[in-house]
Design an enzyme around this catalytic site. Structure first.
Site, mmCIF file in Angstrom:
data_model
loop_
_atom_site.group_PDB
_atom_site.id
_atom_site.type_symbol
_atom_site.label_atom_id
_atom_site.label_comp_id
_atom_site.label_asym_id
_atom_site.label_seq_id
_atom_site.Cartn_x
_atom_site.Cartn_y
_atom_site.Cartn_z
ATOM 1 N N ASN A 6 0.828 -1.205 0.000
ATOM 2 C CA ASN A 6 0.000 0.000 0.000
ATOM 3 C C ASN A 6 0.865 1.260 0.000
ATOM 4 O O ASN A 6 0.589 2.229 -0.712
ATOM 5 C CB ASN A 6 -0.919 -0.034 1.225
ATOM 6 C CG ASN A 6 -1.878 1.118 1.267
ATOM 7 O OD1 ASN A 6 -2.595 1.373 0.314
ATOM 8 N ND2 ASN A 6 -1.878 1.842 2.367
ATOM 9 N N THR A 8 1.447 11.068 8.371
ATOM 10 C CA THR A 8 2.515 10.300 9.011
ATOM 11 C C THR A 8 2.114 8.841 9.217
ATOM 12 O O THR A 8 2.958 7.989 9.456
ATOM 13 C CB THR A 8 2.885 10.895 10.380
ATOM 14 O OG1 THR A 8 1.690 11.014 11.144
ATOM 15 C CG2 THR A 8 3.536 12.252 10.230
ATOM 16 N N GLY A 9 0.819 8.557 9.141
ATOM 17 C CA GLY A 9 0.357 7.183 9.360
ATOM 18 C C GLY A 9 0.805 6.246 8.244
ATOM 19 O O GLY A 9 1.062 6.685 7.124
ATOM 20 N N CYS A 10 0.910 4.942 8.562
ATOM 21 C CA CYS A 10 1.371 3.962 7.563
ATOM 22 C C CYS A 10 0.251 3.506 6.635
ATOM 23 O O CYS A 10 0.501 3.093 5.508
ATOM 24 C CB CYS A 10 1.936 2.729 8.253
ATOM 25 S SG CYS A 10 3.608 2.973 8.823
ATOM 26 N N VAL A 11 -0.969 3.499 7.119
ATOM 27 C CA VAL A 11 -2.061 2.969 6.300
ATOM 28 C C VAL A 11 -3.102 4.053 6.052
ATOM 29 O O VAL A 11 -3.614 4.620 6.997
ATOM 30 C CB VAL A 11 -2.733 1.763 6.979
ATOM 31 C CG1 VAL A 11 -3.890 1.261 6.114
ATOM 32 C CG2 VAL A 11 -1.729 0.667 7.187
#
Lengths: 167, 105
Positions: A33, B102-105
């Site tokens: 992703n 900044t979040g991964c998902v």
């Protein structure tokens, strides 16, 4: 202004997913992703136990096992689980539910939804021919986001010039 | 701190070019930012994303990820990639005058 490099976006990534457990399928989708969100061409190749992650009737039931997993601790503690206990009936389901809950709290989608999201973003999903035959799978078994079942040579052609991550 | 003159305003930006002071942003600035990154016209769908990002930032103090935009603003992932091609998370943040998520998902 930020360099978005639309024209120079010729980076390609192949992720080989060889495990069908909850943690490793999640790792594959998080990386995939992120890659596709950076404009990187993405191919995910599922082989061996990784095929569980694309078998439609199994992909909602991926599990994580505490057996032989000494790094698995109760989150926020240093408490792990002895193999004797980890092997008791229900422990895999318990650990899986716990991980699913922790992931949900971080807004990580469940596996099928995550796969759909990465697919909608333009990723290509492939199944490995040899292990697909070995595990006696049929086209009807596969999640419909899988493009095709391909051979090792096909994968070599596909991955030319790509960076490869093996999970 | 670097600055960049866009839409007639001297914007404070980080080393990547993202605005560092969200209060310098206003809706008149967004089309100029869009043009900087190759989005020539902001459609209603773009605005739906931009307005969600701004209001979510005010409430949360950080930039929403693509996942958050698709689930909470109801803009499908596919559409996000059409609206902000190739690097949707960065592009939508840029146009909205926010830091990249900044979040991964």
């Amino acid at each position: 202004m930020p360099k978005f490099d639309d024209d120079g976006g010729d980076r390609k990534l192949c992720i080989i997913v060889s495990k069908g457990t909850m943690e490793w399928s999640t790792a594959a989708m998080v990386l995939g992703n992120a890659a596709i969100g950076e404009g990187i061409e993405l191919h995910v190749f599922f082989t061996f136990w990784g095929l569980d992650a694309i078998v439609d009737r199994r992909m909602d039931k991926l599990k994580i096992s505490p057996v032989a997993n000494p790094s698995m601790k109760i989150p926020g503690t240093d408490i792990g689980m002895a193999n004797m206990l980890a092997g008791l009936p229900g422990m895999t389901a318990f650990a899986s539910n716990m991980m699913a809950k922790e992931m949900k709290a971080l807004d990580v989608p469940p596996h099928r939804e995550f796969m759909q999201m990465v697919h909608d973003s333009g990723a290509h999903f492939w199944a490995c021919r040899l292990t697909y035959d070995m595990l006696k799978l049929t086209p009807e078994d596969l999640w419909d986001g899988v493009e095709d079942v391909i051979s090792a040579s096909d994968f070599m052609e596909l991955s030319e010039g790509a960076q490869i991550i093996f999970i | 701190m670097a600055t960049e003159l866009i839409g007639g305003i001297e914007l404070e930006v980080d080393e990547e070019g993202f605005m560092t002071d969200p209060s310098q942003w206003n809706e008149e600035l967004a089309p100029a930012l869009g043009k900087e990154i190759g989005i020539d016209e902001l459609t209603d769908e773009h605005w739906k994303v931009i307005r969600f990002l701004r209001s979510d930032f005010e409430a949360q103090g950080e930039t929403a990820t693509l996942r958050r935009v698709s689930t909470l603003a109801g803009v499908p992932t596919k559409d996000l990639y059409k609206l902000f091609p190739k690097k949707p998370a960065k592009k939508m943040s840029y146009v909205s005058g926010l830091q990249k998520p900044t979040g991964c998902v």
